[in-house]
Design a protein around this motif. Sequence first.
Motif, PDB file in Angstrom:
ATOM      1  N   PRO A  33       0.806  -1.233   0.000  1.00 39.53           N
ATOM      2  CA  PRO A  33       0.000   0.000   0.000  1.00 39.53           C
ATOM      3  C   PRO A  33       0.838   1.281   0.000  1.00 39.53           C
ATOM      4  CG  PRO A  33      -0.843  -1.550   1.619  1.00 39.53           C
ATOM      5  CD  PRO A  33       0.441  -2.127   1.090  1.00 39.53           C
ATOM      6  N   LYS A  34       2.068   1.216   0.519  1.00 36.16           N
ATOM      7  CA  LYS A  34       2.936   2.394   0.523  1.00 36.16           C
ATOM      8  C   LYS A  34       3.307   2.818  -0.895  1.00 36.16           C
ATOM      9  CE  LYS A  34       5.699   0.300   3.407  1.00 36.16           C
ATOM     10  NZ  LYS A  34       6.893  -0.057   4.170  1.00 36.16           N
ATOM     11  N   ASN A  35       3.227   1.897  -1.839  1.00 31.67           N
ATOM     12  CA  ASN A  35       3.641   2.178  -3.215  1.00 31.67           C
ATOM     13  C   ASN A  35       2.450   2.317  -4.165  1.00 31.67           C
ATOM     14  OD1 ASN A  35       6.335   1.904  -2.346  1.00 31.67           O
ATOM     15  ND2 ASN A  35       6.190  -0.301  -2.554  1.00 31.67           N
ATOM     16  N   ALA A  36       1.288   2.636  -3.623  1.00 29.27           N
ATOM     17  CA  ALA A  36       0.069   2.728  -4.431  1.00 29.27           C
ATOM     18  C   ALA A  36       0.175   3.804  -5.510  1.00 29.27           C
ATOM     19  CB  ALA A  36      -1.132   2.997  -3.542  1.00 29.27           C
ATOM     20  N   LYS A  37       0.756   4.939  -5.169  1.00 34.17           N
ATOM     21  CA  LYS A  37       0.901   6.013  -6.158  1.00 34.17           C
ATOM     22  C   LYS A  37       1.856   5.604  -7.272  1.00 34.17           C
ATOM     23  CE  LYS A  37      -0.307   9.895  -3.241  1.00 34.17           C
ATOM     24  NZ  LYS A  37       0.115  11.172  -2.684  1.00 34.17           N
ATOM     25  N   GLU A  38       2.907   4.894  -6.902  1.00 31.23           N
ATOM     26  CA  GLU A  38       3.868   4.426  -7.905  1.00 31.23           C
ATOM     27  C   GLU A  38       3.227   3.389  -8.821  1.00 31.23           C
ATOM     28  OE1 GLU A  38       8.526   3.192  -7.806  1.00 31.23           O
ATOM     29  OE2 GLU A  38       7.602   3.856  -5.942  1.00 31.23           O
ATOM     30  N   LEU A  39       2.399   2.520  -8.241  1.00 27.12           N
ATOM     31  CA  LEU A  39       1.674   1.527  -9.048  1.00 27.12           C
ATOM     32  C   LEU A  39       0.750   2.229 -10.030  1.00 27.12           C
ATOM     33  CD1 LEU A  39       0.635  -1.310  -9.780  1.00 27.12           C
ATOM     34  CD2 LEU A  39      -0.933  -1.117  -7.850  1.00 27.12           C
ATOM     35  N   GLU A  40       0.029   3.225  -9.554  1.00 32.64           N
ATOM     36  CA  GLU A  40      -0.895   3.965 -10.414  1.00 32.64           C
ATOM     37  C   GLU A  40      -0.142   4.647 -11.564  1.00 32.64           C
ATOM     38  OE1 GLU A  40      -3.771   7.815  -9.906  1.00 32.64           O
ATOM     39  OE2 GLU A  40      -3.652   6.423  -8.221  1.00 32.64           O
ATOM     40  N   ALA A  41       1.000   5.242 -11.249  1.00 36.67           N
ATOM     41  CA  ALA A  41       1.800   5.919 -12.281  1.00 36.67           C
ATOM     42  C   ALA A  41       2.344   4.910 -13.297  1.00 36.67           C
ATOM     43  CB  ALA A  41       2.941   6.684 -11.634  1.00 36.67           C
ATOM     44  N   LYS A  42       2.782   3.747 -12.810  1.00 36.77           N
ATOM     45  CA  LYS A  42       3.325   2.735 -13.713  1.00 36.77           C
ATOM     46  C   LYS A  42       2.233   2.176 -14.616  1.00 36.77           C
ATOM     47  CE  LYS A  42       6.730   0.374 -15.273  1.00 36.77           C
ATOM     48  NZ  LYS A  42       7.819   1.055 -15.976  1.00 36.77           N
ATOM     49  N   LEU A  43       1.048   1.939 -14.074  1.00 35.53           N
ATOM     50  CA  LEU A  43      -0.058   1.439 -14.885  1.00 35.53           C
ATOM     51  C   LEU A  43      -0.443   2.451 -15.959  1.00 35.53           C
ATOM     52  CD1 LEU A  43      -2.277  -0.199 -12.137  1.00 35.53           C
ATOM     53  CD2 LEU A  43      -0.945  -1.373 -13.898  1.00 35.53           C
ATOM     54  N   LYS A  44      -0.416   3.721 -15.607  1.00 33.96           N
ATOM     55  CA  LYS A  44      -0.725   4.774 -16.577  1.00 33.96           C
ATOM     56  C   LYS A  44       0.322   4.782 -17.688  1.00 33.96           C
ATOM     57  CE  LYS A  44      -1.949   9.640 -16.788  1.00 33.96           C
ATOM     58  NZ  LYS A  44      -2.134  10.871 -16.030  1.00 33.96           N
ATOM     59  N   THR A  57       8.994  -6.220 -18.147  1.00 31.94           N
ATOM     60  CA  THR A  57       8.786  -7.012 -16.933  1.00 31.94           C
ATOM     61  C   THR A  57       8.128  -6.186 -15.837  1.00 31.94           C
ATOM     62  OG1 THR A  57      10.727  -8.325 -17.467  1.00 31.94           O
ATOM     63  CG2 THR A  57       9.934  -8.456 -15.209  1.00 31.94           C
ATOM     64  N   GLU A  58       8.532  -4.936 -15.720  1.00 34.88           N
ATOM     65  CA  GLU A  58       7.967  -4.096 -14.666  1.00 34.88           C
ATOM     66  C   GLU A  58       6.481  -3.813 -14.918  1.00 34.88           C
ATOM     67  OE1 GLU A  58       9.339  -0.036 -12.593  1.00 34.88           O
ATOM     68  OE2 GLU A  58      10.954  -1.388 -13.183  1.00 34.88           O
ATOM     69  N   CYS A  59       6.090  -3.655 -16.173  1.00 30.66           N
ATOM     70  CA  CYS A  59       4.675  -3.467 -16.499  1.00 30.66           C
ATOM     71  C   CYS A  59       3.887  -4.738 -16.174  1.00 30.66           C
ATOM     72  CB  CYS A  59       4.498  -3.111 -17.975  1.00 30.66           C
ATOM     73  SG  CYS A  59       4.938  -1.401 -18.364  1.00 30.66           S
ATOM     74  N   ALA A  60       4.455  -5.876 -16.521  1.00 33.46           N
ATOM     75  CA  ALA A  60       3.787  -7.147 -16.211  1.00 33.46           C
ATOM     76  C   ALA A  60       3.599  -7.288 -14.709  1.00 33.46           C
ATOM     77  CB  ALA A  60       4.587  -8.311 -16.773  1.00 33.46           C
ATOM     78  N   ASN A  61       4.601  -6.922 -13.930  1.00 36.29           N
ATOM     79  CA  ASN A  61       4.503  -7.001 -12.474  1.00 36.29           C
ATOM     80  C   ASN A  61       3.446  -6.039 -11.939  1.00 36.29           C
ATOM     81  OD1 ASN A  61       6.499  -8.906 -12.480  1.00 36.29           O
ATOM     82  ND2 ASN A  61       8.111  -7.535 -11.799  1.00 36.29           N
ATOM     83  N   ALA A  62       3.375  -4.843 -12.511  1.00 42.21           N
ATOM     84  CA  ALA A  62       2.378  -3.860 -12.077  1.00 42.21           C
ATOM     85  C   ALA A  62       0.969  -4.355 -12.386  1.00 42.21           C
ATOM     86  CB  ALA A  62       2.634  -2.515 -12.741  1.00 42.21           C
ATOM     87  N   TYR A  63       0.757  -4.889 -13.582  1.00 46.12           N
ATOM     88  CA  TYR A  63      -0.563  -5.425 -13.938  1.00 46.12           C
ATOM     89  C   TYR A  63      -0.940  -6.590 -13.026  1.00 46.12           C
ATOM     90  CZ  TYR A  63      -0.843  -2.714 -18.281  1.00 46.12           C
ATOM     91  OH  TYR A  63      -0.929  -1.711 -19.203  1.00 46.12           O
ATOM     92  N   HIS A  64       0.017  -7.459 -12.740  1.00 38.18           N
ATOM     93  CA  HIS A  64      -0.249  -8.605 -11.865  1.00 38.18           C
ATOM     94  C   HIS A  64      -0.613  -8.135 -10.457  1.00 38.18           C
ATOM     95  CE1 HIS A  64       0.113 -12.861 -10.757  1.00 38.18           C
ATOM     96  NE2 HIS A  64       0.594 -12.415  -9.610  1.00 38.18           N
ATOM     97  N   ALA A  65       0.091  -7.125  -9.963  1.00 41.84           N
ATOM     98  CA  ALA A  65      -0.195  -6.600  -8.626  1.00 41.84           C
ATOM     99  C   ALA A  65      -1.584  -5.986  -8.575  1.00 41.84           C
ATOM    100  CB  ALA A  65       0.854  -5.561  -8.236  1.00 41.84           C
ATOM    101  N   GLU A  66      -1.952  -5.239  -9.613  1.00 40.56           N
ATOM    102  CA  GLU A  66      -3.288  -4.627  -9.650  1.00 40.56           C
ATOM    103  C   GLU A  66      -4.362  -5.705  -9.685  1.00 40.56           C
ATOM    104  OE1 GLU A  66      -6.163  -1.587  -9.829  1.00 40.56           O
ATOM    105  OE2 GLU A  66      -4.072  -1.584  -9.238  1.00 40.56           O
ATOM    106  N   TYR A  67      -4.137  -6.748 -10.468  1.00 34.88           N
ATOM    107  CA  TYR A  67      -5.087  -7.852 -10.578  1.00 34.88           C
ATOM    108  C   TYR A  67      -5.245  -8.575  -9.244  1.00 34.88           C
ATOM    109  CZ  TYR A  67      -7.222 -12.151 -12.338  1.00 34.88           C
ATOM    110  OH  TYR A  67      -8.057 -13.222 -12.539  1.00 34.88           O
ATOM    111  N   SER A  68      -4.129  -8.876  -8.587  1.00 36.19           N
ATOM    112  CA  SER A  68      -4.206  -9.611  -7.325  1.00 36.19           C
ATOM    113  C   SER A  68      -4.799  -8.757  -6.209  1.00 36.19           C
ATOM    114  CB  SER A  68      -2.834 -10.155  -6.922  1.00 36.19           C
ATOM    115  OG  SER A  68      -1.953  -9.109  -6.631  1.00 36.19           O
TER     116      SER A  68
END
Length: 90
Positions: A33-44, A57-68
């Motif tokens: 949860p501390k990296n929620a803003k970073e996840l949002e920016a990466k997904l964008k 790979t980093e995009c795949a990890n971000a998508y997987h994290a959002e999905y889970s």
Amino acid sequence: MKNVIKLSLLGVAVAVVFSACSEPKSVQYYEDPKNAKELEAKLKECSKNANSAETDTECANAYHAEYSKSFKKERGSAAEFFKNAGQNKQ
């Protein structure tokens, strides 16, 4: 003097190569949860390229994290769902 310049240029080149080859951020990093803003920016950023999940790979990890993370959201009871669904029809 020429050797000093060559060595310093070599040092700079090595530093650039190693900094460019950093490890991609993990799924666990993006799930935090501390990296929620970073996840949002990466997904964008990743949404700009249709194949980003396959090529980055980093995009795949971000998508997987959002999905889970979507499975971990609080869910209400079925009765509450139908009660709210009935209110939305009116």
